[in-house]
Design an enzyme around this catalytic site. Structure first.
Site, PDB file in Angstrom:
ATOM      1  N   ASP A 163       0.823  -1.208   0.000  1.00 25.88           N
ATOM      2  CA  ASP A 163       0.000   0.000   0.000  1.00 25.88           C
ATOM      3  C   ASP A 163       0.861   1.263   0.000  1.00 25.88           C
ATOM      4  O   ASP A 163       1.894   1.299   0.664  1.00 25.88           O
ATOM      5  CB  ASP A 163      -0.904  -0.020   1.245  1.00 25.88           C
ATOM      6  CG  ASP A 163      -2.096   0.903   1.071  1.00 25.88           C
ATOM      7  OD1 ASP A 163      -2.328   1.365  -0.055  1.00 25.88           O
ATOM      8  OD2 ASP A 163      -2.788   1.171   2.062  1.00 25.88           O
ATOM      9  N   ASN A 204     -10.164  -2.014  -6.511  1.00 25.51           N
ATOM     10  CA  ASN A 204      -9.295  -1.308  -7.461  1.00 25.51           C
ATOM     11  C   ASN A 204      -9.896  -1.210  -8.868  1.00 25.51           C
ATOM     12  O   ASN A 204      -9.482  -0.373  -9.665  1.00 25.51           O
ATOM     13  CB  ASN A 204      -7.915  -1.984  -7.548  1.00 25.51           C
ATOM     14  CG  ASN A 204      -7.101  -1.824  -6.281  1.00 25.51           C
ATOM     15  OD1 ASN A 204      -6.263  -2.659  -5.957  1.00 25.51           O
ATOM     16  ND2 ASN A 204      -7.337  -0.748  -5.536  1.00 25.51           N
TER      17      ASN A 204
HETATM   18  C1  LIG Z   1       4.775  -8.943  -9.274  1.00 23.28           C
HETATM   19  C2  LIG Z   1       3.672  -8.178  -8.622  1.00 23.28           C
HETATM   20  C3  LIG Z   1       3.072  -8.766  -7.399  1.00 23.28           C
HETATM   21  C4  LIG Z   1       3.279  -6.976  -9.157  1.00 23.28           C
HETATM   22  C5  LIG Z   1       2.220  -6.130  -8.653  1.00 23.28           C
HETATM   23  C6  LIG Z   1       2.054  -4.782  -9.313  1.00 23.28           C
HETATM   24  C7  LIG Z   1       1.681  -3.779  -8.241  1.00 23.28           C
HETATM   25  C8  LIG Z   1       2.752  -3.016  -7.616  1.00 23.28           C
HETATM   26  C9  LIG Z   1       0.423  -3.642  -7.829  1.00 23.28           C
HETATM   27  C10 LIG Z   1       0.027  -2.769  -6.700  1.00 23.28           C
HETATM   28  C11 LIG Z   1      -1.239  -2.020  -6.993  1.00 23.28           C
HETATM   29  C12 LIG Z   1      -1.831  -1.263  -5.842  1.00 23.28           C
HETATM   30  C13 LIG Z   1      -3.275  -1.014  -5.984  1.00 23.28           C
HETATM   31  C14 LIG Z   1      -1.115  -0.826  -4.763  1.00 23.28           C
HETATM   32  C15 LIG Z   1      -1.654  -0.040  -3.603  1.00 23.28           C
HETATM   33  O1  LIG Z   1      -1.217   1.279  -3.606  1.00 23.28           O
HETATM   34  P1  LIG Z   1      -2.321   2.446  -3.757  1.00 23.28           P
HETATM   35  O2  LIG Z   1      -2.524   2.699  -5.209  1.00 23.28           O
HETATM   36  O3  LIG Z   1      -3.543   2.055  -3.000  1.00 23.28           O
HETATM   37  O4  LIG Z   1      -1.606   3.687  -3.105  1.00 23.28           O
HETATM   38  P2  LIG Z   1      -2.236   4.724  -2.070  1.00 23.28           P
HETATM   39  O5  LIG Z   1      -2.554   3.927  -0.824  1.00 23.28           O
HETATM   40  O6  LIG Z   1      -1.138   5.704  -1.860  1.00 23.28           O
HETATM   41  O7  LIG Z   1      -3.454   5.318  -2.718  1.00 23.28           O
END
Ligand SMILES: CC(C)=CCC/C(C)=C/CC/C(C)=C/COP(=O)(O)OP(=O)(O)O
Length: 571
Positions: free
Chosen positions: A344, A403
């Site tokens: 996160d 998401n």
């Molecule tokens: C190999 C592998 C497992 C790859 C995964 C790719 C990847 C990094 C996915 C994460 C996506 C995500 C919604 C993260 C949360 O941060 P957020 O967008 O909720 O950030 P915030 O909390 O600051 O809004």
């Protein structure tokens, strides 16, 4: 070849190999093709799988011999890793997995067997070797490159197995004098090897471009070819515009030359700065400006690298300290069997550095690959890993059901990024070295693009026979949805809904994976429904950092935190 490089790097490597493949294909004559019984199939680039496998194995042999001859003695694990790097590259080039091997021992058996077959079956003959030699030697190039190419051929030939070497003699090695030069070259290489290794491959390419300007358009066009190809779908990996010029007006290949596995090495960076100064020198005034500021630019690079060197050393010592207290303290560390990770903070990180949210996600994806590396790094040297004292199961929550509601640009960007990351996972040598079975869990598959779905199926298929470790990636996952699915399944089967029967229907239970023992989450202190059913006894570890800021020490700290907890399970 990048062992744990970014997915973009791997895409590039694969596309580069395919590009070279095409060119080598061009040097094979109709006669040779008939003689070798090659199909006339252009999609196959004229190569039968057997020959592709042979080329991959010869390169594997040459790489291992090079390291052993000029560098250091390699451990079995290092040799296994090299074999796997080529296996992964071979798989990307379409060689069937069954023709490639995953350990050094199997590689030796298979390579010798293949050589026997080539000797006794159809004649591979020197024709292919000579055609390749002729096309390499005769290609239009500057004299410096000409010399380097000849030297590389001579050294390369000396690294081949004896039985291949005597059969396929190079034309340029026919005279006694040439063989003496070859011997001298090898001796010199042995002496300078430790210094050479300070400059990575991209640095070497940069040096060539500094010494020989006519090579620059060749690199530009080959990089364009690389960027324009995706190995599985034959479509652009990067948008074309990216392949021409950077915002500062320099060619895009500068960015490529300045990148590396993690951070470009110091010598590489000095060479990049030198090339930049040369490229800026397109008029009298610009030449003066570029070379007057050059010492300043180099001084700045020195300061930056000195700072990083201190920082890196401190980090290394700290992680070594953690590692030794965890794994070498004489007692067996208590380890979580199954770790669940909630990533996160990607968007907040992007905002912090003033970048687009997708840059935050790209950094987040890079952190996820590093976690995979950290997870596997401390394992004992074995492909048949069976130690009970190490986390055997890892689940990363990559995309939640909520998401899907993000704005289209971010959502589609995430889909593209996950496609690239997952594809790269299938061709990551450590996944094969540790026999990691990769599986995807979650629902709402119909909401994902077909390419992402195909990629997920491909990764599951490629790793389906592995049982060493298990990596689960949760995509389109929601905790309530999982429980709902379990209840619906029980109802459909006409079974009673009891604690026990429901516990058998969760995503983990259906795959024989034990409940989560440790949840690690960055930046927030809640679990957001992650494995609602299978986390009853899970310990929680929250890290007050954004996901892209996670370091190896944070990972080790999470393990250490678990190992010091007293877990009684209510008894
Ligand atoms: C190999 C592998 C497992 C790859 C995964 C790719 C990847 C990094 C996915 C994460 C996506 C995500 C919604 C993260 C949360 O941060 P957020 O967008 O909720 O950030 P915030 O909390 O600051 O809004």
């Amino acid at each position: 070849m990048a062992l744990n490089g970014s997915s973009e790097e791997k895409e590039q490597t694969a596309s580069w190999l395919r590009w070279m493949h095409r060119h080598i294909h061009g040097s094979i004559t109709e006669e040779t093709r008939t003689e070798l019984g090659m199909p006339d199939d252009v999609d196959n680039y004229g190569y039968i799988d057997e020959l592709k496998a042979y080329i991959m194995q010869t390169l594997t042999w040459a790489t291992i011999s090079f390291q052993e001859r000029f560098g250091k003695k390699l451990s079995t694990r290092a040799k296994d890793t090299i074999v796997l790097e080529y296996t992964c590259a071979g798989m990307r080039l379409g060689v069937p997995q069954s023709m490639l091997t995953t350990t050094y021992v199997d590689f030796l058996i298979s390579f010798n067997h293949r050589l026997d077959r080539l000797d006794s079956g159809y004649e591979l003959t020197g024709t292919v070797v000579h055609n390749v030699e002729a096309s390499v030697i005769s290609a239009k190039k500057h004299w410096i490159t000409g010399l380097l190419v000849r030297a590389a051929l001579m050294v390369g030939h000396s690294l081949l197995p004896e039985r291949v070497k005597c059969k396929y003699q190079l034309n340029i090695l026919k005279t006694r004098m040439a063989r003496a030069i070859q011997w001298l070259l090898c001796a010199t290489l042995w002496l300078v090897y430790p210094f050479l290794m300070l400059i990575p491959l991209r640095g070497m390419m940069c040096l060539l471009l500094v010494l020989e300007p006519p090579l620059r358009p060749i690199l530009r066009s080959s990089l364009q070819a690389i960027h324009c190809m995706d190995i599985l779908h034959d479509k652009p990996v990067l948008p074309k515009s990216k392949a021409s010029e950077t915002s500062s007006g320099l060619p895009y290949y500068i960015l490529w030359l300045a990148s590396g596995k993690q951070r470009a090495s110091f010598l590489q960076m000095v060479l990049v700065r030198t090339l930049e100064a040369q490229l800026r020198s397109d008029s009298w005034a610009n030449t003066l400006r570029a070379w007057l500021t050059y010492p300043l630019v180099i001084a700045e690079t020195c300061a930056e690298y000195a700072f990083h060197a201190v920082d890196d050393t401190a980090r290394l010592w700290r992680s070594q300290l953690y590692e030794s207290s965890l794994f070498h303290s004489g007692r067996e560390a208590k380890m979580p069997v199954h770790i669940g990770i909630i990533m996160d903070g990607n968007r907040r990180y992007a905002r912090q550095i003033g970048e687009h949210v997708l840059v935050g996600h790209a950094k987040g994806a890079a952190t996820a690959s590093k976690v995979l590396e950290w997870w596997l790094k401390y394992l004992p040297n074995t492909v048949n890993y069976a130690s009970p004292v190490y986390p055997k199961y890892l689940t990363c929550w990559a995309f939640s059901s909520e998401n899907f509601e993000r704005v289209a640009e971010e959502r589609d960007g995430l889909f593209a990024m996950m496609t690239a990351e997952f594809k790269s996972l299938a061709f990551t040598s450590i996944v094969h070295l540790f026999r990691v079975r990769v599986r995807f869990i979650g629902g709402e598959r119909h909401r994902f693009p077909q390419e992402l779905l195909d990629t997920m199926d491909m990764v599951e298929e490629i790793t389906s026979s592995y049982d060493g470790l298990f990596l689960q990636i949760a995509v389109g996952y929601g905790g309530r949805r999982e429980v709902l699915d379990a209840v619906r399944s029980l109802v459909a089967q006409g079974k009673d809904i009891t604690e026990q029967s429901l516990g058998m229907e969760t995503y983990c239970a259906q795959r024989g994976i034990p409940p989560v023992s440790l949840i690690v989450r960055t930046s927030e202190r809640r679990t957001s429904g992650f494995f609602l059913w299978d986390t009853q006894a899970a310990e929680l570890h929250f890290i007050d950092k954004l996901w892209p800021q996670l370091t190896e020490i944070d990972w080790l700290r999470a393990l250490r935190s678990f190992s010091t907890r007293e877990i009684r399970g209510g008894k």
